[in-house]
Write a protein that holds these residues in place. Structure first.
Motif, PDB file in Angstrom:
ATOM      1  N   LEU A  11      -8.086   7.852  -8.927  1.00 36.16           N
ATOM      2  CA  LEU A  11      -7.815   8.091  -7.511  1.00 36.16           C
ATOM      3  C   LEU A  11      -6.329   8.307  -7.264  1.00 36.16           C
ATOM      4  CD1 LEU A  11     -10.530   6.076  -7.568  1.00 36.16           C
ATOM      5  CD2 LEU A  11     -10.310   6.514  -5.135  1.00 36.16           C
ATOM      6  N   LYS A  12      -5.510   7.567  -7.976  1.00 34.77           N
ATOM      7  CA  LYS A  12      -4.063   7.764  -7.874  1.00 34.77           C
ATOM      8  C   LYS A  12      -3.690   9.173  -8.322  1.00 34.77           C
ATOM      9  CE  LYS A  12      -1.539   6.322 -11.190  1.00 34.77           C
ATOM     10  NZ  LYS A  12      -0.844   5.476 -12.203  1.00 34.77           N
ATOM     11  N   ASP A  13      -4.272   9.632  -9.426  1.00 32.29           N
ATOM     12  CA  ASP A  13      -3.971  10.969  -9.937  1.00 32.29           C
ATOM     13  C   ASP A  13      -4.405  12.045  -8.949  1.00 32.29           C
ATOM     14  OD1 ASP A  13      -2.969   9.744 -12.162  1.00 32.29           O
ATOM     15  OD2 ASP A  13      -4.515  10.470 -13.547  1.00 32.29           O
ATOM     16  N   LYS A  14      -5.606  11.888  -8.393  1.00 31.04           N
ATOM     17  CA  LYS A  14      -6.120  12.909  -7.468  1.00 31.04           C
ATOM     18  C   LYS A  14      -5.294  12.979  -6.185  1.00 31.04           C
ATOM     19  CE  LYS A  14     -10.914  12.964  -9.064  1.00 31.04           C
ATOM     20  NZ  LYS A  14     -12.343  12.748  -8.704  1.00 31.04           N
ATOM     21  N   ALA A  15      -4.825  11.821  -5.723  1.00 25.68           N
ATOM     22  CA  ALA A  15      -4.028  11.799  -4.491  1.00 25.68           C
ATOM     23  C   ALA A  15      -2.580  12.189  -4.738  1.00 25.68           C
ATOM     24  CB  ALA A  15      -4.090  10.417  -3.854  1.00 25.68           C
ATOM     25  N   ALA A  31     -16.749   1.031   5.593  1.00 22.14           N
ATOM     26  CA  ALA A  31     -17.443   2.318   5.750  1.00 22.14           C
ATOM     27  C   ALA A  31     -16.617   3.297   6.573  1.00 22.14           C
ATOM     28  CB  ALA A  31     -18.811   2.094   6.385  1.00 22.14           C
ATOM     29  N   THR A  32     -16.083   2.843   7.707  1.00 23.03           N
ATOM     30  CA  THR A  32     -15.272   3.741   8.534  1.00 23.03           C
ATOM     31  C   THR A  32     -13.953   4.075   7.849  1.00 23.03           C
ATOM     32  OG1 THR A  32     -14.382   1.829   9.753  1.00 23.03           O
ATOM     33  CG2 THR A  32     -16.302   2.940  10.678  1.00 23.03           C
ATOM     34  N   LEU A  33     -13.449   3.130   7.068  1.00 20.67           N
ATOM     35  CA  LEU A  33     -12.211   3.395   6.335  1.00 20.67           C
ATOM     36  C   LEU A  33     -12.426   4.498   5.300  1.00 20.67           C
ATOM     37  CD1 LEU A  33      -9.265   2.464   5.745  1.00 20.67           C
ATOM     38  CD2 LEU A  33     -10.229   0.967   4.001  1.00 20.67           C
ATOM     39  N   LEU A  34     -13.536   4.431   4.557  1.00 21.25           N
ATOM     40  CA  LEU A  34     -13.816   5.471   3.554  1.00 21.25           C
ATOM     41  C   LEU A  34     -14.030   6.827   4.209  1.00 21.25           C
ATOM     42  CD1 LEU A  34     -16.161   3.531   1.103  1.00 21.25           C
ATOM     43  CD2 LEU A  34     -13.765   4.161   0.747  1.00 21.25           C
ATOM     44  N   ASP A  35     -14.655   6.846   5.372  1.00 18.61           N
ATOM     45  CA  ASP A  35     -14.811   8.110   6.104  1.00 18.61           C
ATOM     46  C   ASP A  35     -13.443   8.697   6.438  1.00 18.61           C
ATOM     47  OD1 ASP A  35     -17.562   7.967   6.019  1.00 18.61           O
ATOM     48  OD2 ASP A  35     -17.759   7.099   8.039  1.00 18.61           O
ATOM     49  N   ALA A  36     -12.524   7.844   6.849  1.00 15.86           N
ATOM     50  CA  ALA A  36     -11.179   8.310   7.198  1.00 15.86           C
ATOM     51  C   ALA A  36     -10.431   8.798   5.966  1.00 15.86           C
ATOM     52  CB  ALA A  36     -10.399   7.185   7.877  1.00 15.86           C
ATOM     53  N   VAL A  37     -10.620   8.114   4.837  1.00 15.06           N
ATOM     54  CA  VAL A  37      -9.966   8.548   3.598  1.00 15.06           C
ATOM     55  C   VAL A  37     -10.473   9.927   3.195  1.00 15.06           C
ATOM     56  CG1 VAL A  37      -9.766   8.090   1.128  1.00 15.06           C
ATOM     57  CG2 VAL A  37      -9.509   6.222   2.758  1.00 15.06           C
ATOM     58  N   GLY A  38     -11.792  10.129   3.229  1.00 13.79           N
ATOM     59  CA  GLY A  38     -12.351  11.420   2.851  1.00 13.79           C
ATOM     60  C   GLY A  38     -11.887  12.548   3.747  1.00 13.79           C
ATOM     61  N   ALA A  39     -11.759  12.267   5.048  1.00 11.86           N
ATOM     62  CA  ALA A  39     -11.319  13.304   5.995  1.00 11.86           C
ATOM     63  C   ALA A  39      -9.842  13.642   5.813  1.00 11.86           C
ATOM     64  CB  ALA A  39     -11.579  12.835   7.423  1.00 11.86           C
ATOM     65  N   HIS A  41      -7.969  12.997   3.043  1.00 13.59           N
ATOM     66  CA  HIS A  41      -7.591  13.310   1.654  1.00 13.59           C
ATOM     67  C   HIS A  41      -8.784  13.931   0.929  1.00 13.59           C
ATOM     68  CE1 HIS A  41      -3.777  11.050   1.969  1.00 13.59           C
ATOM     69  NE2 HIS A  41      -4.477  10.229   2.743  1.00 13.59           N
ATOM     70  N   PRO A  42      -9.047  15.228   1.158  1.00 14.99           N
ATOM     71  CA  PRO A  42     -10.211  15.880   0.552  1.00 14.99           C
ATOM     72  C   PRO A  42     -10.260  15.755  -0.969  1.00 14.99           C
ATOM     73  CG  PRO A  42      -9.206  17.279   2.223  1.00 14.99           C
ATOM     74  CD  PRO A  42      -8.277  16.130   2.023  1.00 14.99           C
ATOM     75  N   ALA A  43      -9.118  15.657  -1.622  1.00 13.14           N
ATOM     76  CA  ALA A  43      -9.103  15.550  -3.086  1.00 13.14           C
ATOM     77  C   ALA A  43      -9.787  14.283  -3.569  1.00 13.14           C
ATOM     78  CB  ALA A  43      -7.666  15.590  -3.599  1.00 13.14           C
ATOM     79  N   LEU A  44      -9.918  13.274  -2.694  1.00 13.27           N
ATOM     80  CA  LEU A  44     -10.539  12.016  -3.080  1.00 13.27           C
ATOM     81  C   LEU A  44     -12.033  11.958  -2.783  1.00 13.27           C
ATOM     82  CD1 LEU A  44      -7.838   9.478  -1.810  1.00 13.27           C
ATOM     83  CD2 LEU A  44      -8.161  10.332  -4.135  1.00 13.27           C
ATOM     84  N   GLN A  45     -12.557  12.940  -2.053  1.00 14.47           N
ATOM     85  CA  GLN A  45     -13.935  12.849  -1.573  1.00 14.47           C
ATOM     86  C   GLN A  45     -14.948  12.662  -2.690  1.00 14.47           C
ATOM     87  OE1 GLN A  45     -14.661  16.266   0.910  1.00 14.47           O
ATOM     88  NE2 GLN A  45     -13.772  15.316   2.720  1.00 14.47           N
ATOM     89  N   SER A  46     -14.784  13.387  -3.798  1.00 10.57           N
ATOM     90  CA  SER A  46     -15.780  13.311  -4.867  1.00 10.57           C
ATOM     91  C   SER A  46     -15.805  11.946  -5.543  1.00 10.57           C
ATOM     92  CB  SER A  46     -15.504  14.396  -5.914  1.00 10.57           C
ATOM     93  OG  SER A  46     -14.232  14.194  -6.530  1.00 10.57           O
ATOM     94  N   ALA A  51     -16.471   4.690  -5.751  1.00 10.53           N
ATOM     95  CA  ALA A  51     -15.227   3.927  -5.739  1.00 10.53           C
ATOM     96  C   ALA A  51     -15.484   2.474  -5.343  1.00 10.53           C
ATOM     97  CB  ALA A  51     -14.225   4.552  -4.780  1.00 10.53           C
ATOM     98  N   VAL A  52     -14.653   1.587  -5.871  1.00  5.42           N
ATOM     99  CA  VAL A  52     -14.704   0.170  -5.537  1.00  5.42           C
ATOM    100  C   VAL A  52     -13.582  -0.132  -4.549  1.00  5.42           C
ATOM    101  CG1 VAL A  52     -14.563  -2.177  -6.450  1.00  5.42           C
ATOM    102  CG2 VAL A  52     -15.621  -0.357  -7.821  1.00  5.42           C
ATOM    103  N   VAL A  53     -13.893  -0.904  -3.530  1.00 13.59           N
ATOM    104  CA  VAL A  53     -12.899  -1.288  -2.519  1.00 13.59           C
ATOM    105  C   VAL A  53     -12.672  -2.789  -2.601  1.00 13.59           C
ATOM    106  CG1 VAL A  53     -12.314  -1.305  -0.065  1.00 13.59           C
ATOM    107  CG2 VAL A  53     -13.686   0.584  -1.007  1.00 13.59           C
ATOM    108  N   SER A  54     -11.414  -3.185  -2.587  1.00 13.16           N
ATOM    109  CA  SER A  54     -11.098  -4.609  -2.466  1.00 13.16           C
ATOM    110  C   SER A  54     -10.282  -4.823  -1.200  1.00 13.16           C
ATOM    111  CB  SER A  54     -10.323  -5.114  -3.686  1.00 13.16           C
ATOM    112  OG  SER A  54      -9.009  -4.594  -3.711  1.00 13.16           O
ATOM    113  N   VAL A  55     -10.552  -5.935  -0.554  1.00 15.04           N
ATOM    114  CA  VAL A  55      -9.804  -6.344   0.636  1.00 15.04           C
ATOM    115  C   VAL A  55      -9.249  -7.732   0.360  1.00 15.04           C
ATOM    116  CG1 VAL A  55      -9.906  -6.854   3.098  1.00 15.04           C
ATOM    117  CG2 VAL A  55     -11.258  -4.956   2.160  1.00 15.04           C
TER     118      VAL A  55
END
Length: 240
Positions: A11-15, A31-39, A41-46, A51-55
């Motif tokens: 993900l670092k490489d793609k971004a 869920a809303t955060l991932l939607d915002a990331v995809g919108a 940063h299109p390079a990360l959508q695939s 992807a794993v998310v940690s908070v």
């Protein structure tokens, strides 16, 4: 609100960066955060579906709430809980670029009650023979979310003590950075009073669990190709 997200490995490489910032409406969840990331940063959508998310250094689900003050990270499944305070037995956890000093690590686990230490040591091999990877490896490049990695190592120790109560010490070490053929990469050791008190199974569990939940990734570098290795196990909130 704006939320900063740490990125690792593919993900670092793609971004093209190890951090991104996205804007989401309040209240927000993963869920809303991932939607915002995809919108944004299109390079990360695939990569987002797996992807794993940690908070705040804990694995998060889609419904997990997020706020501007949270430490959020986004990473692929690992290729390869609570902190270390008040652990009941001797331990040694490290994410380091230094060479392994195995006698020194053993010394952290040794006391008059210990009569057996069983360990696993991983090293860099030159021929991987896996689809999609270079046929011959020149070196590996390891990266870690170090702060979370050591917390997860402590979690593995607790899981080992729950399964094998007679194990009295646990060491887990992962090296990062460039590692050449033959160099040690990973070390897991379990100590007990006797060899028949579960230390062999515990050490095997330790390395297997490390490759499931500890956020560490490796890049296989060959002569004409380099590839981040991603695992098949995708941690969930149940792995906290």
């Amino acid at each position: 609100m704006e939320i900063q997200i740490k990125l690792f490995a593919t993900l670092k490489d793609k971004a093209g960066n190890n951090k991104i910032t996205v804007t989401v409406a309040e209240p927000a969840n993963v869920a809303t955060l991932l939607d915002a990331v995809g919108a944004a940063h299109p390079a990360l959508q695939s990569s987002l579906p797996i992807a794993v998310v940690s908070v705040n250094k804990s694995f998060a689900g889609l419904d997990t709430a997020v706020s501007a003050n949270d430490e959020v990270a986004l990473f692929p499944p690992v290729s390869g809980g609570s902190g270390q305070d008040n652990l009941p037995h001797p331990t040694y956890f490290a994410v380091t670029s230094d060479e392994l000093d195995i006698p020194s690590i053993h010394a952290h686990l040794t006391n008059p009650e210990i009569g057996a230490i069983v360990s696993f040591t991983g090293s860099v091999r030159g021929h991987t023979q896996r689809d999609g990877l270079p046929p011959e490896t020149q070196f590996l490049e390891y990266e870690a979310y170090s702060e979370m990695a050591e917390l997860k190592m402590a979690q593995i120790a607790r899981e080992i003590w729950e399964k094998w109560p007679l194990v009295k010490g646990v060491a887990i070490v992962q090296r990062i950075g460039r590692l050449d053929i033959g160099e040690n990469t990973t070390f897991v050791a379990c100590a007990s009073g006797h060899r028949d008190q579960g230390v062999f199974d515990a050490a095997r569990y330790g390395i297997d669990r490390l490759k499931e939940i500890v956020p560490i990734w490796k890049k296989e570098v060959g002569e004409d190709q380099s590839v981040w290795v991603e695992g098949d196990y995708r941690p969930t909130e149940a792995d906290n």
